[in-house]
Scaffold this motif. Structure first.
Motif, PDB file in Angstrom:
ATOM      1  N   ASP A 188       0.900  -1.277   0.088  1.00 18.37           N
ATOM      2  CA  ASP A 188      -0.021   0.061   0.198  1.00 18.37           C
ATOM      3  C   ASP A 188       0.876   1.207   0.094  1.00 18.37           C
ATOM      4  O   ASP A 188       0.670   2.173  -0.770  1.00 18.37           O
ATOM      5  N   GLN A 189       1.975   1.126   0.712  1.00 17.47           N
ATOM      6  CA  GLN A 189       2.873   2.506   0.743  1.00 17.47           C
ATOM      7  C   GLN A 189       3.688   2.694  -0.437  1.00 17.47           C
ATOM      8  O   GLN A 189       3.683   3.943  -0.999  1.00 17.47           O
ATOM      9  N   GLN A 203       1.061   4.164  -2.955  1.00 21.90           N
ATOM     10  CA  GLN A 203       0.845   5.511  -2.545  1.00 21.90           C
ATOM     11  C   GLN A 203       2.049   6.501  -2.977  1.00 21.90           C
ATOM     12  O   GLN A 203       1.918   7.665  -3.257  1.00 21.90           O
ATOM     13  N   ALA A 259       1.784   9.089  -5.928  1.00 21.77           N
ATOM     14  CA  ALA A 259       1.887  10.811  -5.362  1.00 21.77           C
ATOM     15  C   ALA A 259       2.717  11.556  -6.235  1.00 21.77           C
ATOM     16  O   ALA A 259       3.062  12.512  -5.997  1.00 21.77           O
TER      17      ALA A 259
END
Length: 246
Positions: free
Chosen positions: A107-108, A111, A115
């Motif tokens: 998930d990190q 993201q 971004a």
């Protein structure tokens, strides 16, 4: 002046070539300065902050995946020995913990890529290639930021997928791959196993090698090398993959 990462093995070889055996901070600093004067193009620039974060996340994920793989191997070994009942609860908790942590890291990673417009665009191009999924695309972005700025031969060599000659005089030795960036090479082998069946262009290529009697390992290595060179070419042209991609 940009900070550069230098290959320790080359510094050590350079020291040996100059007969330098002593080791202390002042000598090391002088040696590195001499090396950079001799090889100003050596090493690579330190990546920007988001890329360093992505690299750390990808490396940690790979570490936990390897830990989970070893755990599963131990569980199978206990099952064969009939001792799995003793560790069932412990193993279940460990596997659940690893699954959760790997999921959080993924998930990190997603993201972090989303971004940043540049990283997201690069990931989109890589993911458009049948066979390259989220793990392979992340590893290519994190560990091979030069991709798209190289020749096909350079990209294959950096990944450790270029055949290395072992010739001397009239003797012609067997070519073998080696060196390069091990984590990238590992995920590209996994990607090649998928592309071997699901990438129409590379399936034809693999079938041709198979019909010629090439061993499975040789075929997968060749497909992995093709994947890297295709990824490099597409990033260079900033285009997504299509069935017509050469």
């Amino acid at each position: 002046m940009a900070t550069r990462q230098l290959p320790p093995a080359q510094i050590k070889a350079f020291a040996a070539s100059r007969g330098t055996r002593a080791k202390m901070d002042r000598i090391d600093a002088e040696l590195i300065a001499w090396f950079m004067a001799f090889r100003p193009d050596a090493g690579r620039e330190l990546p920007h902050g988001k890329l360093r974060l992505l690299r750390a996340l990808a490396s940690k994920r790979a570490q936990l995946v390897e830990t989970r793989k070893r755990l599963l191997a131990q569980i199978k070994a206990h099952e064969k020995l009939g001792t799995d009942g003793i560790f069932t609860e412990i193993d279940a908790e460990l596997r659940a913990l690893l699954d959760r942590q790997i999921g959080k890291l993924e998930d990190q990673i997603a993201q972090t890529i989303a971004a940043d417009q540049g990283l997201a665009q690069t990931a989109g191009i890589l993911r458009s290639i049948p066979g390259i999924g989220p793990v392979a695309s992340t590893m290519l972005i994190a560990k091979m930021p030069e991709l798209g700025q190289l020749s096909g031969e350079q990209a294959a060599a950096l990944t450790g997928l270029a055949p290395i000659a072992h010739d001397s005089g009239a003797m012609r030795g067997k070519r073998a791959i080696g060196g390069g960036r091990r984590q990238v090479r590992h995920v590209m082998f996994q990607a090649a196993l998928v592309a071997n069946h699901h990438n129409p262009h590379l399936k034809i290529f693999a079938d041709r090698l198979r019909d010629a009697g090439k061993p499975h390992k040789v075929i997968i290595t060749a497909v992995a090398r093709k994947l890297v060179t295709i990824a490099n070419a597409l990033l260079k042209s900033q285009q997504n993959w299509s069935a017509q991609t050469p």
